[in-house]
Design an enzyme around this catalytic site. Structure first.
Site, mmCIF file in Angstrom:
data_model
loop_
_atom_site.group_PDB
_atom_site.id
_atom_site.type_symbol
_atom_site.label_atom_id
_atom_site.label_comp_id
_atom_site.label_asym_id
_atom_site.label_seq_id
_atom_site.Cartn_x
_atom_site.Cartn_y
_atom_site.Cartn_z
ATOM 1 N N GLY A 60 0.800 -1.227 0.000
ATOM 2 C CA GLY A 60 0.000 0.000 0.000
ATOM 3 C C GLY A 60 0.823 1.261 0.000
ATOM 4 O O GLY A 60 0.636 2.147 -0.840
ATOM 5 N N GLU A 128 -6.148 4.758 2.633
ATOM 6 C CA GLU A 128 -6.403 3.403 3.170
ATOM 7 C C GLU A 128 -7.352 3.506 4.356
ATOM 8 O O GLU A 128 -7.653 4.616 4.826
ATOM 9 C CB GLU A 128 -5.079 2.749 3.586
ATOM 10 C CG GLU A 128 -4.204 2.386 2.393
ATOM 11 C CD GLU A 128 -2.903 1.715 2.780
ATOM 12 O OE1 GLU A 128 -2.505 0.772 2.111
ATOM 13 O OE2 GLU A 128 -2.274 2.146 3.761
ATOM 14 N N HIS A 252 -4.825 -9.072 8.685
ATOM 15 C CA HIS A 252 -5.205 -8.243 7.532
ATOM 16 C C HIS A 252 -6.472 -8.847 6.944
ATOM 17 O O HIS A 252 -6.556 -10.060 6.756
ATOM 18 C CB HIS A 252 -4.086 -8.223 6.497
ATOM 19 C CG HIS A 252 -4.230 -7.129 5.481
ATOM 20 N ND1 HIS A 252 -5.221 -7.135 4.530
ATOM 21 C CD2 HIS A 252 -3.536 -5.987 5.281
ATOM 22 C CE1 HIS A 252 -5.113 -6.038 3.790
ATOM 23 N NE2 HIS A 252 -4.100 -5.327 4.226
ATOM 24 N N ARG A 312 -8.789 -2.030 10.377
ATOM 25 C CA ARG A 312 -8.619 -3.444 10.027
ATOM 26 C C ARG A 312 -9.227 -4.441 10.994
ATOM 27 O O ARG A 312 -9.714 -5.486 10.590
ATOM 28 C CB ARG A 312 -7.124 -3.764 10.015
ATOM 29 C CG ARG A 312 -6.565 -3.443 8.726
ATOM 30 C CD ARG A 312 -5.141 -3.780 8.687
ATOM 31 N NE ARG A 312 -4.682 -2.987 7.570
ATOM 32 C CZ ARG A 312 -3.452 -2.781 7.258
ATOM 33 N NH1 ARG A 312 -2.509 -3.316 7.986
ATOM 34 N NH2 ARG A 312 -3.142 -2.074 6.226
ATOM 35 N N HIS A 373 -0.946 -10.619 10.039
ATOM 36 C CA HIS A 373 -0.266 -9.652 9.182
ATOM 37 C C HIS A 373 0.800 -8.838 9.900
ATOM 38 O O HIS A 373 1.882 -8.619 9.376
ATOM 39 C CB HIS A 373 -1.332 -8.718 8.601
ATOM 40 C CG HIS A 373 -0.800 -7.656 7.700
ATOM 41 N ND1 HIS A 373 -0.149 -7.940 6.517
ATOM 42 C CD2 HIS A 373 -0.826 -6.290 7.799
ATOM 43 C CE1 HIS A 373 0.193 -6.808 5.917
ATOM 44 N NE2 HIS A 373 -0.189 -5.807 6.685
ATOM 45 N N ARG A 408 -2.773 -1.389 14.641
ATOM 46 C CA ARG A 408 -1.988 -0.444 13.834
ATOM 47 C C ARG A 408 -2.819 0.161 12.705
ATOM 48 O O ARG A 408 -3.553 -0.551 12.007
ATOM 49 C CB ARG A 408 -0.786 -1.158 13.233
ATOM 50 C CG ARG A 408 0.033 -0.273 12.305
ATOM 51 C CD ARG A 408 1.194 -1.037 11.736
ATOM 52 N NE ARG A 408 0.749 -2.109 10.888
ATOM 53 C CZ ARG A 408 0.807 -2.106 9.562
ATOM 54 N NH1 ARG A 408 1.311 -1.068 8.926
ATOM 55 N NH2 ARG A 408 0.390 -3.129 8.869
HETATM 56 P P1 FAD Z 1 11.532 -6.779 7.886
HETATM 57 O O1 FAD Z 1 11.386 -5.960 6.678
HETATM 58 O O2 FAD Z 1 10.652 -7.951 8.046
HETATM 59 O O3 FAD Z 1 13.047 -7.253 7.931
HETATM 60 C C1 FAD Z 1 13.472 -8.205 8.890
HETATM 61 C C2 FAD Z 1 14.921 -8.540 8.587
HETATM 62 O O4 FAD Z 1 15.452 -9.231 9.704
HETATM 63 C C3 FAD Z 1 15.116 -9.463 7.386
HETATM 64 O O5 FAD Z 1 16.262 -9.028 6.690
HETATM 65 C C4 FAD Z 1 15.404 -10.821 8.034
HETATM 66 O O6 FAD Z 1 16.203 -11.664 7.256
HETATM 67 C C5 FAD Z 1 16.146 -10.370 9.260
HETATM 68 N N1 FAD Z 1 16.175 -11.313 10.369
HETATM 69 C C6 FAD Z 1 15.144 -11.772 11.126
HETATM 70 N N2 FAD Z 1 15.622 -12.569 12.106
HETATM 71 C C7 FAD Z 1 16.968 -12.622 11.961
HETATM 72 C C8 FAD Z 1 18.019 -13.271 12.661
HETATM 73 N N3 FAD Z 1 17.802 -14.059 13.726
HETATM 74 N N4 FAD Z 1 19.297 -13.104 12.222
HETATM 75 C C9 FAD Z 1 19.570 -12.332 11.131
HETATM 76 N N5 FAD Z 1 18.602 -11.696 10.434
HETATM 77 C C10 FAD Z 1 17.324 -11.823 10.863
HETATM 78 N N6 FAD Z 1 3.474 -1.553 6.285
HETATM 79 C C11 FAD Z 1 3.234 -0.299 5.837
HETATM 80 O O7 FAD Z 1 3.506 0.670 6.539
HETATM 81 N N7 FAD Z 1 2.709 -0.132 4.586
HETATM 82 C C12 FAD Z 1 2.398 -1.168 3.766
HETATM 83 O O8 FAD Z 1 1.946 -0.964 2.655
HETATM 84 C C13 FAD Z 1 2.616 -2.479 4.230
HETATM 85 N N8 FAD Z 1 2.284 -3.543 3.474
HETATM 86 C C14 FAD Z 1 2.610 -4.793 3.910
HETATM 87 C C15 FAD Z 1 2.350 -5.882 3.086
HETATM 88 C C16 FAD Z 1 2.723 -7.162 3.480
HETATM 89 C C17 FAD Z 1 2.444 -8.331 2.597
HETATM 90 C C18 FAD Z 1 3.359 -7.336 4.727
HETATM 91 C C19 FAD Z 1 3.771 -8.702 5.178
HETATM 92 C C20 FAD Z 1 3.588 -6.254 5.562
HETATM 93 C C21 FAD Z 1 3.215 -4.980 5.164
HETATM 94 N N9 FAD Z 1 3.454 -3.877 5.975
HETATM 95 C C22 FAD Z 1 3.190 -2.618 5.514
HETATM 96 C C23 FAD Z 1 4.195 -4.016 7.217
HETATM 97 C C24 FAD Z 1 5.667 -3.626 6.950
HETATM 98 O O9 FAD Z 1 6.039 -4.104 5.680
HETATM 99 C C25 FAD Z 1 6.600 -4.202 7.983
HETATM 100 O O10 FAD Z 1 6.103 -3.959 9.264
HETATM 101 C C26 FAD Z 1 7.980 -3.557 7.880
HETATM 102 O O11 FAD Z 1 8.479 -3.676 6.571
HETATM 103 C C27 FAD Z 1 8.921 -4.211 8.860
HETATM 104 O O12 FAD Z 1 10.227 -3.795 8.568
HETATM 105 P P2 FAD Z 1 11.398 -4.344 9.465
HETATM 106 O O13 FAD Z 1 12.643 -3.746 8.905
HETATM 107 O O14 FAD Z 1 11.083 -4.127 10.887
HETATM 108 O O15 FAD Z 1 11.378 -5.923 9.232
HETATM 109 C C1 SIN Z 2 -1.822 -2.981 2.620
HETATM 110 O O1 SIN Z 2 -1.291 -2.557 1.597
HETATM 111 O O2 SIN Z 2 -3.001 -3.272 2.732
HETATM 112 C C2 SIN Z 2 -0.971 -3.151 3.807
HETATM 113 C C3 SIN Z 2 -0.720 -1.834 4.381
HETATM 114 C C4 SIN Z 2 -0.172 -1.994 5.763
HETATM 115 O O3 SIN Z 2 -0.028 -3.112 6.257
HETATM 116 O O4 SIN Z 2 0.101 -0.962 6.370
#
Ligand code: FAD
Ligand code: SIN
Length: 560
Positions: A60, A128, A252, A312, A373, A408
């Site tokens: 999104g 959204e 979700h 949601r 989600h 959220r």
């Molecule tokens: P992640 O991007 O999940 O990265 C985690 C990292 O940690 C990865 O590199 C993984 O390999 C690493 N890792 C994990 N455990 C270990 C370990 N033990 N050792 C070494 N490496 C490790 N949010 C929004 O705001 N807008 C959106 O449109 C949206 N759409 C989404 C759509 C989907 C399908 C999903 C699943 C989520 C969406 N979200 C959205 C939520 C958002 O994408 C995530 O909350 C956010 O990207 C999390 O980022 P992060 O860097 O915390 O974790």
């Molecule tokens: C979505 O695109 O519906 C996901 C957005 C989000 O998780 O914030």
């Protein structure tokens, strides 16, 4: 097992001490790029390929309080409304205030957001659920991929950033490993499994940042990638940090329902642009298709005046209710009236993926179900990412900052990663480096290789199924207690396995999943009300006053 007091590693010189960032998603890469820009060497670990993680799957977009019709107050209000009374207002305001600079920073890193010459900063903003206005910056329907590609390219090109794919953090190194159990604990580094070399290395660090994402894989059905096994939350918990609000797992409403595609999200932005939810006509739902509604009747207005654009938790619960009431295994998301040209332009990824699976979304509705989600709780941090141990920080979905409360608001997660990622880097740089002790190497002299993996895969399946069935969208105390009982049995088996066998990624992930599952259930059991994402049939009312659920780990002795 496994860490030993001997042999001791050489102490590295303070000047060379890197910051170890665990995770290469938006949170980890934001911290790494800000640190490296100030001359601080950084090692970034990713347990699978660098591209895997929730960030690259985000569709999104990301909140930017940018429009002339928008304001910080309006975004804070929407965040609080979605968060059902548990949002920390100070956190929400801080993050909203910093959203314009977060978007500008991403643009400067080369993120190709969808343009609109009339839009603020030249960007197209979409809408959204739960948002009063259009305030979501996006790159068509593949925002996460665009952001991740841009940041990964920057990090790969930076001489001070070392990216290590297929390196999995096992545990944080604290006083416990130094056999100084009486000293106040702090974090000195991390044990990490080099998956290809099958060896656990000791990584000393000036600071460790947990950016490991959420715990979606605790559930049978999830929109999350395989990385989402709650490793950072489990590691911080084992190291003695507090975790909060783990009962608030966001489901979700619209995950594609298709046998060949288990975890494909259908973005909420599609509903933001006018797609509607319908009950399957005819069939077991017993509702007739009509000329006006050939795909079956809408139902969301029966549940909330905001209909498809309600927050949601409300939409997911409504779908769950209707599916159970009518005995159907999915509902429809109908975008046919938006037209093929619009859908192809704004939702090219969804259009193409559905077409590959035989669903032409311009001509037929999409079968969807709710799925786990987002993890609204996590490691307790302040607004600079500081966790409870000196030397330990956490950013992104692994954390609890107070932003998300009991549910959220869409697109707030990517924003939190960028805003807190920057303050976290600043806080690390502002903290004077202290003298670092020599760290014990990992010792596998007393363990052997496991002769079969079936125990792990069986326990993994059992855990995810029981979480889905007993700790899902609608809960009861009895189901939660059953879940806890089974989790304790699984935990016993997994601990025994961990104590006796060489670690593998599957074993470590399972160990962390069980830890997080227990935290979710224990948190759910202490919340005697229904609020946001936590709905209990035994406590259907919302209490007039409520607080975050903060868990503190009882002190445990022993080498681990
Ligand atoms: P992640 O991007 O999940 O990265 C985690 C990292 O940690 C990865 O590199 C993984 O390999 C690493 N890792 C994990 N455990 C270990 C370990 N033990 N050792 C070494 N490496 C490790 N949010 C929004 O705001 N807008 C959106 O449109 C949206 N759409 C989404 C759509 C989907 C399908 C999903 C699943 C989520 C969406 N979200 C959205 C939520 C958002 O994408 C995530 O909350 C956010 O990207 C999390 O980022 P992060 O860097 O915390 O974790
Ligand atoms: C979505 O695109 O519906 C996901 C957005 C989000 O998780 O914030």
């Amino acid at each position: 097992m496994h860490p030993a007091g001997d042999p001791m590693q050489e102490q590295t010189s303070e000047a060379a001490a890197p910051v170890v960032v665990i995770g290469a998603g938006l949170a980890g890469l934001t911290v790494a790029l800000h640190l490296a820009a100030q001359g601080q060497p950084v090692i970034v670990l990713a347990k699978r390929s660098l591209g895997e993680g929730a960030t690259a799957w985000a569709q999104g977009g990301i909140v930017g309080v940018l429009g002339s019709d928008d304001s910080v107050e309006s975004h804070v209000r929407d965040t609080q409304d979605a968060g059902a009374g548990l949002v920390d207002e100070h956190t929400a305001r801080f993050i909203a205030e910093h959203s314009p600079e977060a978007i500008e920073w991403l643009v400067a890193q080369g993120v190709p957001f969808s343009p609109d010459p009339q839009g603020p900063l030249g960007l197209h903003l979409t809408r959204e659920g739960g948002h009063a206005v259009r305030r979501i910056a996006h790159a068509a329907d593949a925002t996460g991929r665009a952001i991740h590609n841009a940041l990964l390219a920057r990090a790969s090109a930076h001489p001070l950033v070392t990216l290590k794919a297929r390196w999995m953090a096992v545990d944080l190194i604290t006083e416990r490993h130094l056999k100084r159990a009486d000293a106040p604990p702090s974090c000195h580094g991390v044990y990490a499994l080099d998956i290809d070399a099958q060896r656990v290395e000791t990584l000393p660090a000036r600071a460790v940042v947990l950016a490991t994402g959420g715990v979606g894989k605790t559930y049978r059905y999830t929109t999350n990638p395989d990385t989402a096994t709650g490793d950072g939350i489990a590691m911080a918990w084992r190291a003695g940090c507090r975790v909060a609000n783990m009962e608030f797992i966001q489901f979700h409403p619209t995950c594609l329902y298709h046998p060949q595609e288990r975890s494909f999200l259908i973005t909420e932005a599609l509903r933001g642009e006018g797609a509607v939810l319908r009950l399957p006509a005819n069939g077991s739902a017993g509702r007739e298709a009509t000329a006006e509604e050939p795909w079956g009747p809408r139902f969301m207005a029966d549940h909330d005046p905001r209909a498809e654009l309600a927050p949601r938790d409300i939409v997911a619960r409504a779908i769950d209710f209707e599916m159970k009431k009518h005995g159907v295994d999915h509902v429809w998301l109908d975008a046919t009236h938006l037209g093929e040209a619009f859908l192809k332009e704004h939702f090219p990824t969804i259009h193409a993926r559905c077409l590959q699976l035989g669903i032409d979304i311009a001509r037929q509705p999409i079968p969807v179900v709710p799925a786990a989600h987002y993890t609204c709780g996590g490691v307790v941090t302040d607004l600079a990412g500081r966790a409870d141990l000196p030397g330990l920080y956490a950013v992104g979905e692994a954390t609890y900052t107070g932003l998300h409360g009991a549910n959220r608001l869409a697109s707030n997660s990517l924003l939190e990663c960028v805003v807190i990622g920057r303050t976290c880097a600043a806080s690390i740089l502002d903290t004077p480096a202290t003298e670092r002790p020599a760290l014990p190497a990992w010792d596998e002299s007393l363990v052997e290789s496991a002769d079969e993996q079936v125990v792990i895969s069986h326990n993994w399946d059992e855990l995810r199924l029981l979480m889905w069935n007993y700790v899902g969208i609608v809960r009861t105390t009895k189901r939660l207690e059953r879940a806890l009982h089974r989790i304790e049995l699984l935990r016993g088996e997994i601990d025994e396995y961990y104590a006796n066998f060489r670690v593998t990624r599957d074993l470590l992930e399972l160990r962390n999943l069980v830890e997080c599952a227990e935290l979710i259930v224990r948190s759910a059991l202490v919340r005697h009300e229904s609020r946001g994402l936590h709905f209990s049939r035994d406590f259907p009312h919302t209490l007039p006053v409520s607080f975050p659920t903060v868990l503190t780990r009882p002190a445990r002795s022993g080498a681990r």
